[in-house]
Design an enzyme around this catalytic site. Structure first.
Site, PDB file in Angstrom:
ATOM      1  N   TYR A 156      49.382 -11.780  32.349  1.00 51.48           N
ATOM      2  CA  TYR A 156      50.786 -12.141  33.302  1.00 51.48           C
ATOM      3  C   TYR A 156      50.520 -11.441  34.480  1.00 51.48           C
ATOM      4  O   TYR A 156      50.328 -12.002  35.661  1.00 51.48           O
ATOM      5  CB  TYR A 156      51.925 -12.008  32.598  1.00 51.48           C
ATOM      6  CG  TYR A 156      53.151 -11.850  33.542  1.00 51.48           C
ATOM      7  CD1 TYR A 156      53.543 -12.856  34.313  1.00 51.48           C
ATOM      8  CD2 TYR A 156      53.664 -10.424  33.848  1.00 51.48           C
ATOM      9  CE1 TYR A 156      54.519 -12.596  35.324  1.00 51.48           C
ATOM     10  CE2 TYR A 156      54.692 -10.279  34.785  1.00 51.48           C
ATOM     11  CZ  TYR A 156      55.173 -11.405  35.408  1.00 51.48           C
ATOM     12  OH  TYR A 156      56.077 -11.199  36.337  1.00 51.48           O
ATOM     13  N   ASN A 185      62.157  -3.581  37.786  1.00 51.34           N
ATOM     14  CA  ASN A 185      62.930  -4.295  36.903  1.00 51.34           C
ATOM     15  C   ASN A 185      64.180  -4.882  37.452  1.00 51.34           C
ATOM     16  O   ASN A 185      65.060  -4.317  37.546  1.00 51.34           O
ATOM     17  CB  ASN A 185      63.519  -3.300  35.721  1.00 51.34           C
ATOM     18  CG  ASN A 185      62.114  -2.898  34.968  1.00 51.34           C
ATOM     19  OD1 ASN A 185      61.119  -2.354  35.318  1.00 51.34           O
ATOM     20  ND2 ASN A 185      62.241  -3.173  33.574  1.00 51.34           N
ATOM     21  N   HIS A 204      64.622  -8.774  27.805  1.00 48.68           N
ATOM     22  CA  HIS A 204      64.936  -7.662  28.771  1.00 48.68           C
ATOM     23  C   HIS A 204      65.987  -6.832  28.447  1.00 48.68           C
ATOM     24  O   HIS A 204      66.931  -7.120  27.775  1.00 48.68           O
ATOM     25  CB  HIS A 204      65.310  -8.051  30.164  1.00 48.68           C
ATOM     26  CG  HIS A 204      64.062  -8.877  30.787  1.00 48.68           C
ATOM     27  ND1 HIS A 204      64.098 -10.224  31.006  1.00 48.68           N
ATOM     28  CD2 HIS A 204      62.865  -8.206  31.275  1.00 48.68           C
ATOM     29  CE1 HIS A 204      62.825 -10.787  31.402  1.00 48.68           C
ATOM     30  NE2 HIS A 204      62.169  -9.405  31.662  1.00 48.68           N
ATOM     31  N   ILE A 222      65.057   0.189  20.020  1.00 51.34           N
ATOM     32  CA  ILE A 222      64.325   0.952  21.058  1.00 51.34           C
ATOM     33  C   ILE A 222      63.041   1.091  20.806  1.00 51.34           C
ATOM     34  O   ILE A 222      62.682   1.639  19.830  1.00 51.34           O
ATOM     35  CB  ILE A 222      65.155   2.365  21.009  1.00 51.34           C
ATOM     36  CG1 ILE A 222      66.460   2.212  21.405  1.00 51.34           C
ATOM     37  CG2 ILE A 222      64.478   3.335  22.090  1.00 51.34           C
ATOM     38  CD1 ILE A 222      67.363   3.559  21.235  1.00 51.34           C
TER      39      ILE A 222
END
Ligand code: UDP
Length: 345
Positions: A156, A185, A204, A222
């Site tokens: 990517y 972000n 996300h 997490i």
């Protein structure tokens, strides 16, 4: 003035379409709707053409003003958001990413060059790039400036870095003007809650946190709490999607109106210059929503750098860009308003 927005049905594209319309531009969107959503554009009353950026004949028609959606008006500038942006998928299906993100952008550039040559005036291009083109910067390179070496670590990031290189080369050889923005972000939603973030699948952090808080997912993972950061979780630079949209309009105007003598190819980071850890994002979301969430520590996600924080001083200086919503809390408030409206939670 007609602006063609490629990928205008996606998250950042749709917010930019809204900003363009507010500034009085006529907007035509080309989107393949693989990840974009047509309902957003219906709400904004914007013409949508369904198709691929790599469809040369369609692009020629649109840019030349011969397509019904352009109502015979030639396109004055192009904003290019159309890309696949899942890092994991890019590792599994690299050819798909090089085809969609690189090869189709090459077709776009060829059409722009041919049309520009025919008109005797080049057609400006604004390109969505990413901080993923930097890869894993050394700690002494934080905050990241545009001059930081680009060493992307997945297909990517490489596909985006290659398009940047292409744009730099055609600027030099043919005077093709373009601006590339390296986003950090993207977060939040338009304060009206008319448009917002809608990825399927969602990967996300902020929308996933809100999903858990509204009971749409059982728990949050997490990804790693043993990073070399104060609380052990990764630090990112979150930037409000409307601030990204504003930067696109400024970049576009600079090229269209030649507001200042500027290089033919320019690249700008877009971030706030402040980093927040995954734990800090969770804590802020708890304050905003007044809800709790179940979170488990999971293994690190491959390819996640510990810290990514931008220096966006160049965009501020050269484009006069000033983020309107620099606070993480505001981004999460707007994301939560959109989330509640969309899911009626
Ligand atoms: N993250 C996480 N759990 C999730 C999704 C993301 O811990 O379910 C972390 C991820 O490791 C990164 C940060 O949140 O450190 C932001 O990730 P996101 O996917 O939102 O954006 P990225 O930085 O990958 O572009």
């Amino acid at each position: 003035m007609t602006i063609l927005v490629l990928g205008g049905a996606g998250y950042i594209g749709s917010h930019t379409v809204m900003a363009l319309k507010q500034q009085g531009y006529r907007v035509v969107v080309l989107d393949n709707l693989v990840y974009g959503h047509s309902d957003v554009l219906e709400r904004l009353d914007v013409a949508l053409v369904e198709g691929q950026v790599g469809d040369r004949a369609l692009l020629e028609q649109l840019i030349g003003g011969h397509h019904p959606a352009t109502e015979r008006a030639p396109v004055q500038a192009v904003l290019h958001f159309a890309a696949y942006a899942y890092v994991g998928e890019s590792v599994e299906k690299p050819a798909l990413y090089y085809r969609n993100n690189l090869a189709e952008s090459l077709t776009l550039v060829e059409v722009l060059l041919a049309e520009g040559e025919w008109r005797g005036e080049m057609i400006p291009l604004v390109f969505s790039s990413t901080c993923a083109t930097y890869g894993v910067p050394d700690p002494d390179q934080i905050p990241i400036q545009e001059s930081c070496p680009q060493r992307p670590i997945n297909p990517y990031g490489r596909s985006k870095a290659m398009v940047e290189q292409l744009l730099a080369d055609v600027a030099k050889a043919h005077g093709q003007p373009s601006v590339a923005f390296r986003y950090f972000n993207a977060a939040g939603a338009h304060p009206s809650a008319l448009v917002g973030e809608h990825h399927e699948p969602e990967t996300h952090l902020i929308p996933l946190v809100l999903d858990v808080m509204s009971g749409r997912r059982p728990y949050l993972q997490i990804y790693g709490d043993d990073y070399p950061t104060p609380d052990g979780t990764c630090i990112r630079d979150y930037i409000h999607v409307c601030d990204l949209a504003d930067a696109h309009v400024l970049g576009l105007k600079q090229m269209l109106e030649r507001l200042a003598p500027s290089p033919t190819y320019q690249v700008f980071n877009l971030g706030n210059g402040t980093g927040y850890s995954v734990q800090e994002v969770i804590e802020t979301a708890k304050q905003v929503t007044e809800r709790g969430l179940l979170a488990h520590v999971a293994p690190r996600r491959e390819g996640d750098p510990p810290v990514l924080v931008a220096s966006a001083a160049l965009a501020m200086r050269e484009l006069g860009w000033i983020p309107r919503y620099p606070e993480l809390r505001t981004m999460i408030e707007h994301a939560w308003q959109w989330h509640q409206r969309r899911f009626r939670v």
